[in-house]
Design a protein around this motif. Sequence first.
Motif, PDB file in Angstrom:
ATOM      1  N   GLY A 250      52.517  28.564  46.751  1.00 31.44           N
ATOM      2  CA  GLY A 250      51.918  29.785  46.214  1.00 31.44           C
ATOM      3  C   GLY A 250      50.598  29.283  44.762  1.00 31.44           C
ATOM      4  N   MET A 251      51.618  28.791  43.874  1.00 24.04           N
ATOM      5  CA  MET A 251      51.429  28.148  42.827  1.00 24.04           C
ATOM      6  C   MET A 251      50.067  27.030  43.076  1.00 24.04           C
ATOM      7  SD  MET A 251      54.653  28.484  39.739  1.00 24.04           S
ATOM      8  CE  MET A 251      53.231  28.065  38.754  1.00 24.04           C
ATOM      9  N   TYR A 252      50.073  26.202  43.830  1.00 25.93           N
ATOM     10  CA  TYR A 252      49.494  25.282  43.920  1.00 25.93           C
ATOM     11  C   TYR A 252      48.498  25.653  44.558  1.00 25.93           C
ATOM     12  CZ  TYR A 252      52.017  21.132  43.165  1.00 25.93           C
ATOM     13  OH  TYR A 252      53.256  20.190  42.431  1.00 25.93           O
ATOM     14  N   ALA A 253      48.253  26.484  46.147  1.00 25.21           N
ATOM     15  CA  ALA A 253      47.001  27.132  46.300  1.00 25.21           C
ATOM     16  C   ALA A 253      45.923  27.641  45.010  1.00 25.21           C
ATOM     17  CB  ALA A 253      48.209  28.560  46.824  1.00 25.21           C
ATOM     18  N   VAL A 254      47.091  28.724  44.363  1.00 24.47           N
ATOM     19  CA  VAL A 254      46.055  28.966  42.696  1.00 24.47           C
ATOM     20  C   VAL A 254      45.405  27.929  42.602  1.00 24.47           C
ATOM     21  CG1 VAL A 254      46.068  30.118  40.912  1.00 24.47           C
ATOM     22  CG2 VAL A 254      47.298  31.424  42.767  1.00 24.47           C
ATOM     23  N   ILE A 255      45.967  27.053  42.233  1.00 27.02           N
ATOM     24  CA  ILE A 255      45.903  25.454  41.429  1.00 27.02           C
ATOM     25  C   ILE A 255      44.369  25.330  42.019  1.00 27.02           C
ATOM     26  CG2 ILE A 255      46.284  23.069  40.355  1.00 27.02           C
ATOM     27  CD1 ILE A 255      48.168  23.559  39.889  1.00 27.02           C
ATOM     28  N   GLY A 256      44.390  25.014  43.416  1.00 29.81           N
ATOM     29  CA  GLY A 256      43.436  24.748  44.541  1.00 29.81           C
ATOM     30  C   GLY A 256      42.421  25.404  44.454  1.00 29.81           C
ATOM     31  N   ILE A 257      42.189  26.954  44.128  1.00 28.06           N
ATOM     32  CA  ILE A 257      41.844  27.370  44.668  1.00 28.06           C
ATOM     33  C   ILE A 257      40.797  28.027  43.641  1.00 28.06           C
ATOM     34  CG2 ILE A 257      41.223  30.320  44.754  1.00 28.06           C
ATOM     35  CD1 ILE A 257      43.595  30.357  46.597  1.00 28.06           C
ATOM     36  N   THR A 258      41.642  28.020  42.127  1.00 31.28           N
ATOM     37  CA  THR A 258      40.045  28.150  41.095  1.00 31.28           C
ATOM     38  C   THR A 258      39.741  26.762  40.392  1.00 31.28           C
ATOM     39  OG1 THR A 258      42.540  27.507  39.228  1.00 31.28           O
ATOM     40  CG2 THR A 258      42.288  30.317  40.295  1.00 31.28           C
ATOM     41  N   THR A 259      39.923  25.419  40.728  1.00 33.50           N
ATOM     42  CA  THR A 259      39.776  24.784  40.619  1.00 33.50           C
ATOM     43  C   THR A 259      38.095  24.307  42.302  1.00 33.50           C
ATOM     44  OG1 THR A 259      41.264  23.514  40.090  1.00 33.50           O
ATOM     45  CG2 THR A 259      39.867  21.640  41.409  1.00 33.50           C
ATOM     46  N   ALA A 260      38.415  24.208  43.041  1.00 34.98           N
ATOM     47  CA  ALA A 260      37.027  24.668  43.752  1.00 34.98           C
ATOM     48  C   ALA A 260      36.024  26.263  43.362  1.00 34.98           C
ATOM     49  CB  ALA A 260      37.743  25.118  45.351  1.00 34.98           C
ATOM     50  N   LEU A 261      37.182  27.196  43.003  1.00 33.19           N
ATOM     51  CA  LEU A 261      35.625  28.133  42.573  1.00 33.19           C
ATOM     52  C   LEU A 261      35.463  27.212  41.585  1.00 33.19           C
ATOM     53  CD1 LEU A 261      37.838  31.284  42.313  1.00 33.19           C
ATOM     54  CD2 LEU A 261      35.864  30.313  44.256  1.00 33.19           C
ATOM     55  N   TYR A 262      35.472  26.084  39.962  1.00 27.94           N
ATOM     56  CA  TYR A 262      35.307  25.767  39.391  1.00 27.94           C
ATOM     57  C   TYR A 262      33.733  24.576  40.194  1.00 27.94           C
ATOM     58  CZ  TYR A 262      34.203  23.323  35.509  1.00 27.94           C
ATOM     59  OH  TYR A 262      33.979  22.158  34.045  1.00 27.94           O
ATOM     60  N   ASP A 263      34.188  23.753  40.825  1.00 31.35           N
ATOM     61  CA  ASP A 263      33.348  22.861  41.593  1.00 31.35           C
ATOM     62  C   ASP A 263      32.163  24.138  42.088  1.00 31.35           C
ATOM     63  OD1 ASP A 263      32.910  20.864  42.526  1.00 31.35           O
ATOM     64  OD2 ASP A 263      32.929  21.974  44.573  1.00 31.35           O
ATOM     65  N   GLY A 264      32.170  25.298  42.442  1.00 34.38           N
ATOM     66  CA  GLY A 264      31.290  25.789  42.998  1.00 34.38           C
ATOM     67  C   GLY A 264      30.537  26.161  44.598  1.00 34.38           C
ATOM     68  N   ALA A 265      30.967  24.460  45.372  1.00 31.65           N
ATOM     69  CA  ALA A 265      30.480  24.200  46.506  1.00 31.65           C
ATOM     70  C   ALA A 265      30.757  24.834  47.812  1.00 31.65           C
ATOM     71  CB  ALA A 265      30.274  22.957  46.385  1.00 31.65           C
ATOM     72  N   GLY A 266      32.129  24.658  47.627  1.00 33.64           N
ATOM     73  CA  GLY A 266      32.712  26.057  48.189  1.00 33.64           C
ATOM     74  C   GLY A 266      33.532  24.346  49.415  1.00 33.64           C
ATOM     75  N   GLN A 267      34.995  24.792  49.849  1.00 31.68           N
ATOM     76  CA  GLN A 267      35.538  23.538  50.480  1.00 31.68           C
ATOM     77  C   GLN A 267      36.511  24.105  51.121  1.00 31.68           C
ATOM     78  OE1 GLN A 267      37.665  20.025  47.858  1.00 31.68           O
ATOM     79  NE2 GLN A 267      36.427  21.460  46.476  1.00 31.68           N
ATOM     80  N   TYR A 268      37.580  23.524  52.216  1.00 29.95           N
ATOM     81  CA  TYR A 268      38.880  23.840  53.085  1.00 29.95           C
ATOM     82  C   TYR A 268      39.514  23.452  51.993  1.00 29.95           C
ATOM     83  CZ  TYR A 268      42.237  24.416  55.983  1.00 29.95           C
ATOM     84  OH  TYR A 268      43.522  23.775  57.148  1.00 29.95           O
TER      85      TYR A 268
END
Length: 392
Positions: free
Chosen positions: A177-195
């Motif tokens: 769950g914690m790694y998921a939050v790290i991944g999600i917030t990182t991807a939101l910062y990137d802004g392009a959308g990804q899996y």
Amino acid sequence: MTSTSTAPLDGVRVIDCTQMLSGPFATQLLADLGADIVKIERPNRGDITRSVGPNVGDSEITAYFASLNRGKRSVELDLSTADGAAALEALVETADVLVENYRPGTMAKWGLGYDDLRTVREDLVYCSISGFLEGPYRDLPAFDMVAQALSGSMSITGEADGSPARPGIPIGDICAGMYAVIGITTALYDGAGQYIDVPMFEGLVSWLTERAGRTFVTDEPYPRQGTVHPTLAPYRTFETADGWFAVAIGSDGTWQSLCDALERPDLAADDRFETNNERVAHREALTAELVPAFERRTNDEWFDLFRDYGIPGAPVKDTREVFEDEHLRASGVLSDLEIDGVELPFPVCPIAFSGSTTQSGHEPPRLGEHTVPVLSESLPDETVAAILERRE
């Protein structure tokens, strides 16, 4: 996603297709950080944890569900049906993130995989929480116990002469769950959308850190030693007059302070205990000296003494005592949630931001409480009515 709020993720909408622990823990953190969480639940049954007691007072909310789903909006949808899948697609059009923790391939089977939904929302952040990344274990049932057993964490937990033990906290679920939050917030910062694919097993292996390093160097499995540290002494729990006290001596200076606090200059002068390496080599003799000393005072007395001398140590508190802890209450992380007369002071995300605040605790939703208002934001009234009719 410009925000006028002090909540870091205000304006971010998350579609939460998760249940049990790993996924709901991740989305609960996102909710605490200000995201709008739309929780998708199976009609008439909901999240599995809705039926895992005990219940909170006389309410229909269980303690398990309340601990992981506060402040979310509950929508009943059967994603395996055509109208349920279509409704989710409509919701995704206005979402930034989707999180799911079904068995790998399930969402794709329903036409709701990443490749399907990115045609609906190109910049969607799609996060799957699973047991394992691609490999021989990919399709194994992903339970916390299994991940702990395979990852090595269970092998190093427990007493030296006892069997491997499962830690009291479901660390496999929480790790993912914690790694998921790290991944999600990182991807939101990137802004392009990804899996994003987040595993329990590989996540737990990454938590071995120093335990892995010691294994690489010695070519020996890290030992199971209860609360004892293999390379520091004294570093363990000791029984006191009314409980257990954790002592963490990590340097020769703090060892000297401990001897002063114990009023035992003879221990400080003993050649067997002069350095940490000597104390480790003579651990049994050292323990024999300290066990009777700690039995003479209470936990509170030891805690006061350790703080006076600046020694690392603390009483071992149970899960009731910790929520009465003076520091925890003063820190401001506890919510004021109350359900049916039962106080539930769950901590919100315990990160202190200088320019932002986390959200206060909210009530967990009743099953399907927000189905109509949420679906009505994206679907015509007649479509919403048809979904509700088929649900019944």
